[in-house]
Design a protein around this motif. Structure first.
Motif, PDB file in Angstrom:
ATOM      1  N   ALA A  73       0.838  -1.201   0.000  1.00  0.00           N
ATOM      2  CA  ALA A  73       0.000   0.000   0.000  1.00  0.00           C
ATOM      3  C   ALA A  73       0.871   1.249   0.000  1.00  0.00           C
ATOM      4  N   LEU A  74       1.941   1.213   0.783  1.00  0.00           N
ATOM      5  CA  LEU A  74       2.844   2.355   0.835  1.00  0.00           C
ATOM      6  C   LEU A  74       3.499   2.600  -0.508  1.00  0.00           C
ATOM      7  N   ALA A  75       4.006   1.536  -1.135  1.00  0.00           N
ATOM      8  CA  ALA A  75       4.701   1.680  -2.412  1.00  0.00           C
ATOM      9  C   ALA A  75       3.779   2.310  -3.449  1.00  0.00           C
ATOM     10  N   VAL A  76       2.524   1.877  -3.448  1.00  0.00           N
ATOM     11  CA  VAL A  76       1.561   2.417  -4.411  1.00  0.00           C
ATOM     12  C   VAL A  76       1.265   3.883  -4.103  1.00  0.00           C
ATOM     13  N   ALA A  77       1.089   4.201  -2.828  1.00  0.00           N
ATOM     14  CA  ALA A  77       0.692   5.562  -2.482  1.00  0.00           C
ATOM     15  C   ALA A  77       1.839   6.556  -2.597  1.00  0.00           C
ATOM     16  N   GLN A  78       3.078   6.040  -2.587  1.00  0.00           N
ATOM     17  CA  GLN A  78       4.231   6.944  -2.565  1.00  0.00           C
ATOM     18  C   GLN A  78       4.670   7.405  -3.942  1.00  0.00           C
ATOM     19  N   ASP A  79       4.172   6.767  -4.964  1.00  0.00           N
ATOM     20  CA  ASP A  79       4.620   7.087  -6.318  1.00  0.00           C
ATOM     21  C   ASP A  79       3.377   7.380  -7.152  1.00  0.00           C
ATOM     22  N   ARG A  80       3.263   8.624  -7.624  1.00  0.00           N
ATOM     23  CA  ARG A  80       2.010   9.031  -8.268  1.00  0.00           C
ATOM     24  C   ARG A  80       1.729   8.259  -9.554  1.00  0.00           C
ATOM     25  N   VAL A  81       2.781   7.798 -10.223  1.00  0.00           N
ATOM     26  CA  VAL A  81       2.554   6.997 -11.433  1.00  0.00           C
ATOM     27  C   VAL A  81       2.049   5.606 -11.049  1.00  0.00           C
ATOM     28  N   GLU A  82       2.703   5.012 -10.066  1.00  0.00           N
ATOM     29  CA  GLU A  82       2.239   3.700  -9.576  1.00  0.00           C
ATOM     30  C   GLU A  82       0.793   3.782  -9.094  1.00  0.00           C
ATOM     31  N   GLU A  83       0.494   4.868  -8.376  1.00  0.00           N
ATOM     32  CA  GLU A  83      -0.823   5.037  -7.774  1.00  0.00           C
ATOM     33  C   GLU A  83      -1.907   5.083  -8.853  1.00  0.00           C
ATOM     34  N   LYS A  84      -1.687   5.938  -9.855  1.00  0.00           N
ATOM     35  CA  LYS A  84      -2.719   6.071 -10.888  1.00  0.00           C
ATOM     36  C   LYS A  84      -2.793   4.810 -11.741  1.00  0.00           C
ATOM     37  N   THR A  85      -1.655   4.160 -11.956  1.00  0.00           N
ATOM     38  CA  THR A  85      -1.662   2.914 -12.720  1.00  0.00           C
ATOM     39  C   THR A  85      -2.455   1.847 -11.967  1.00  0.00           C
ATOM     40  N   PHE A  86      -2.200   1.766 -10.656  1.00  0.00           N
ATOM     41  CA  PHE A  86      -2.971   0.828  -9.816  1.00  0.00           C
ATOM     42  C   PHE A  86      -4.459   1.149  -9.895  1.00  0.00           C
ATOM     43  N   LEU A  87      -4.793   2.419  -9.739  1.00  0.00           N
ATOM     44  CA  LEU A  87      -6.206   2.805  -9.706  1.00  0.00           C
ATOM     45  C   LEU A  87      -6.894   2.443 -11.018  1.00  0.00           C
ATOM     46  N   ASN A  88      -6.284   2.844 -12.140  1.00  0.00           N
ATOM     47  CA  ASN A  88      -6.912   2.554 -13.429  1.00  0.00           C
ATOM     48  C   ASN A  88      -7.017   1.051 -13.652  1.00  0.00           C
ATOM     49  N   GLY A  89      -6.004   0.322 -13.192  1.00  0.00           N
ATOM     50  CA  GLY A  89      -6.014  -1.136 -13.356  1.00  0.00           C
ATOM     51  C   GLY A  89      -7.088  -1.815 -12.511  1.00  0.00           C
ATOM     52  N   HIS A  90      -7.597  -1.103 -11.515  1.00  0.00           N
ATOM     53  CA  HIS A  90      -8.638  -1.677 -10.660  1.00  0.00           C
ATOM     54  C   HIS A  90      -9.987  -0.982 -10.857  1.00  0.00           C
ATOM     55  N   GLY A  91     -10.138  -0.363 -12.025  1.00  0.00           N
ATOM     56  CA  GLY A  91     -11.452   0.192 -12.358  1.00  0.00           C
ATOM     57  C   GLY A  91     -11.784   1.488 -11.651  1.00  0.00           C
ATOM     58  N   CYS A  92     -10.750   2.207 -11.179  1.00  0.00           N
ATOM     59  CA  CYS A  92     -10.991   3.499 -10.525  1.00  0.00           C
ATOM     60  C   CYS A  92     -10.449   4.597 -11.431  1.00  0.00           C
ATOM     61  N   PRO A  93     -11.347   5.383 -12.049  1.00  0.00           N
ATOM     62  CA  PRO A  93     -10.889   6.378 -13.013  1.00  0.00           C
ATOM     63  C   PRO A  93     -10.132   7.524 -12.354  1.00  0.00           C
ATOM     64  N   THR A  94      -9.140   8.023 -13.080  1.00  0.00           N
ATOM     65  CA  THR A  94      -8.366   9.196 -12.653  1.00  0.00           C
ATOM     66  C   THR A  94      -8.300  10.150 -13.845  1.00  0.00           C
ATOM     67  N   GLU A 104     -18.900  17.611 -13.641  1.00  0.00           N
ATOM     68  CA  GLU A 104     -20.248  17.954 -14.114  1.00  0.00           C
ATOM     69  C   GLU A 104     -20.959  16.655 -14.494  1.00  0.00           C
ATOM     70  N   GLY A 105     -22.178  16.440 -14.003  1.00  0.00           N
ATOM     71  CA  GLY A 105     -22.906  15.210 -14.316  1.00  0.00           C
ATOM     72  C   GLY A 105     -22.699  14.131 -13.269  1.00  0.00           C
ATOM     73  N   GLY A 106     -21.777  14.366 -12.340  1.00  0.00           N
ATOM     74  CA  GLY A 106     -21.669  13.459 -11.193  1.00  0.00           C
ATOM     75  C   GLY A 106     -20.578  12.411 -11.293  1.00  0.00           C
ATOM     76  N   ARG A 107     -19.873  12.334 -12.421  1.00  0.00           N
ATOM     77  CA  ARG A 107     -18.825  11.326 -12.533  1.00  0.00           C
ATOM     78  C   ARG A 107     -17.701  11.642 -11.559  1.00  0.00           C
ATOM     79  N   LEU A 108     -17.098  10.595 -10.993  1.00  0.00           N
ATOM     80  CA  LEU A 108     -16.021  10.772 -10.016  1.00  0.00           C
ATOM     81  C   LEU A 108     -14.683  10.337 -10.592  1.00  0.00           C
ATOM     82  N   LEU A 109     -13.659  11.121 -10.331  1.00  0.00           N
ATOM     83  CA  LEU A 109     -12.275  10.717 -10.598  1.00  0.00           C
ATOM     84  C   LEU A 109     -11.547  10.668  -9.265  1.00  0.00           C
ATOM     85  N   VAL A 110     -10.625   9.724  -9.141  1.00  0.00           N
ATOM     86  CA  VAL A 110      -9.801   9.693  -7.931  1.00  0.00           C
ATOM     87  C   VAL A 110      -8.641  10.658  -8.104  1.00  0.00           C
ATOM     88  N   ASN A 111      -8.485  11.574  -7.164  1.00  0.00           N
ATOM     89  CA  ASN A 111      -7.323  12.465  -7.181  1.00  0.00           C
ATOM     90  C   ASN A 111      -6.128  11.768  -6.558  1.00  0.00           C
TER      91      ASN A 111
END
Lengths: 361, 361
Positions: free
Chosen positions: A102-123, A262-269
């Motif tokens: 969890a730390l490794a993913v959260a510490q690197d913004r590229v890893e984090e967004k790659t993880f998120l997109n790979g798990h169906g969480c849009p960024t 707009e329209g309610g869609r969520l992105l993970v920051n």
């Protein structure tokens, strides 16, 4: 591996001694636990309310050994704990939650967004940037303005700069220190929301009602919760939190910052693998607040109720604003949380005030 | 004399390191204070959550000096702190609240009832008893059965015995150790109530809603609050609390135990010059609970709101009952407060559980 649930009297170790560690320690104390704090500095805000404080650098093996020997379980209040320190603790037999992944993913913004997109969480769309040419190519693809951030470290708006057009590429690259970076497309969002969620050792997941957040100069000023959102938005946010927690096989509390489009869609920051400033409202708005929830999760207790019992507006007191305690202490709807940090330098998070707007039935 | 209100970062000293001291320390920490604990034993429940723990006897002048030097203000969690210790601290320049006068009154049952009656607070009839003959005379006047208690010390039903008729005088006198005593007429009461109240350094007084209490074998089992009482009863209880606080020129929180007689008349059973077990419900039933209130009062802050935001049933967990944490932790309406005392010997107060019955608008 300790036997869970940990009984009262056990020791919860906390990596980092700031205000989040302090509030974790106070929550642990209410449940009958001892706490031990690990920090580079002595006499930290958290250490002052803990039975043990170990002072050492993140690579001080002897200090980490002393700490590990004292703890039945270890958690953290600071997402930039080097993964190496967690690995040392783990090799010493300590149970660290959330863990190295969890730390490794959260510490690197590229890893984090790659993880998120790979798990169906849009960024937002993004590109890794390793040099100035890479930045120019990323600007070509994502368009300008775009937000250039260091890949690692940086918080509260530090280590990031807006690049308004291609001509600013060089200045931007210099501004982030010519270090590995990420370029993020601009998100045109209506508001900032966040969801605080927890996962127990039994895999149970709970999500708190969403908070609506207002940042100023990259720093959180106000959270109001429960935020007024559609059922669809709430369900979508909870689904994102669950994917993050399950995708990381996470134990503990996570903070997930969201952009509502707009329209309610969520992105993970971004995600924070710890209790989160936008969850401070739960201290006076929920029966089981985020700090107790984090202690319950890492101690292997059943998770507590994340339902709101009051509507709360949380305001951070930054730097010299902490002096407002005199006036806020006279307001019967305010609950003050002061961190006992010495130096009230400008912008430093010194305290927060929870205004209870109304109780909920 | 320190400058009040004490700013965050100041140190609140607490005489006594038990669970009340622990909960005071946690409340002080939330307001940004450090705490220092003075106790005869090391590693007390309160000391484990405090920045400083001084270990010494009540007449250990050197230890008291170390303690006084560390504290900006001193309060107490234990009403049997010898007045001599408070006088030493005061002579060293320490500001102790509540002070020696309140302690002296609360420590001697004859002084206490004499003070109460002299300030318009009714109690049961009583007689001081200094010897067996005196006990016989007192039984003649007050009738039997009557309750014989040591004048000093004794709590949770210890140091007291019912004398059912004149023939039991000798046995009763022996049972209380043939020490200075008090004989109290029997109160035929409908129920036991209590009022927790506070007085600030500015003389302001607040009273919490009444609690209705159930004792077993002299030990509190359950408090339910706010108790359902007539306006007249509430007003009478608040008037009693105010007379006690003003009569003692008191600063801090006081617990006043009451008997409600048929018809609603109130008698004072006893007063405790500190936070009180029957006020633990306020932790989850009021915005500003009794521990925060005590800290505010002694630190010279404005008092906080004593209004209830929830209806709460508080249950003490005694001795091995503390093991119920496993089951209680699964109940979403329960907030657990565990004291981190090691030895769960029978009857010892180990924890309490606040059940939030409903929130109040």
């Amino acid at each position: 591996m300790p036997a869970f649930p940990l009984p009262p009297g056990s020791t919860i170790g906390i990596l980092g001694g700031g205000q989040l560690g302090r509030m974790l320690a106070l929550a642990a104390a209410r449940l009958g636990f001892d706490t031990a704090i690990y920090d580079a500095k002595p006499r930290t805000p958290a250490g002052r309310v803990s039975a043990l404080e170990v002072t050492g650098a993140w690579d001080d093996r002897a200090a980490l050994e002393r700490f590990a020997a004292a703890c039945d379980v270890v958690t953290l209040e600071f997402e930039n704990v080097p993964v190496g320190a967690v690995e040392i603790l783990t090799s010493l037999g300590a149970e660290v939650a959330p863990g190295a992944r969890a730390l490794a993913v959260a510490q690197d913004r590229v890893e984090e967004k790659t993880f998120l997109n790979g798990h169906g969480c849009p960024t937002v769309e993004f590109e890794p940037v390793d040099d100035l040419d890479g930045l120019r190519r990323a600007l070509d693809r994502l368009g300008a303005p775009a937000l250039l951030k260091t890949r690692r470290e940086g918080y509260d708006g530090k280590g990031q700069v807006w690049v308004r057009d291609a001509a600013e590429a060089d200045a931007g690259w210099t501004a982030v220190g010519r270090r590995p970076a990420i370029l993020e497309a601009r998100a045109v969002f209506v508001r900032e929301l966040s969801v605080i969620a927890a996962r127990g050792r039994d895999g149970a997941v709970v999500s708190y009602p969403l908070g609506e957040n207002r940042h100023e100069a990259g720093v959180l000023r106000v959270t109001r919760a429960p935020a007024i959102v559609s059922d669809h938005t709430r369900t979508a946010a909870e689904a994102i939190a669950r994917k993050v927690l399950e995708g990381l096989d996470y134990v503990g509390v996570v903070g997930v910052e969201l952009f509502e489009l707009e329209g309610g869609r969520l992105l993970v920051n971004e995600i924070a693998p710890r209790v989160h400033n936008t969850g401070h409202w739960t201290q006076d708005g929920c029966l089981c607040h985020q700090f107790e929830q984090a202690v319950r999760a890492v101690a292997g207790w059943p998770l507590g109720p994340a339902t709101a019992v009051a509507e709360v507006e949380m305001t951070n007191l930054l730097g010299p604003e902490v002096e407002r305690w005199r006036e806020l202490a006279t307001d019967p709807s305010i609950r003050l949380h002061l961190y006992n940090k010495g130096d009230a330098r400008p912008g430093r998070k010194m305290a927060h005030a929870n205004r209870v707007l109304r109780t909920l039935p």
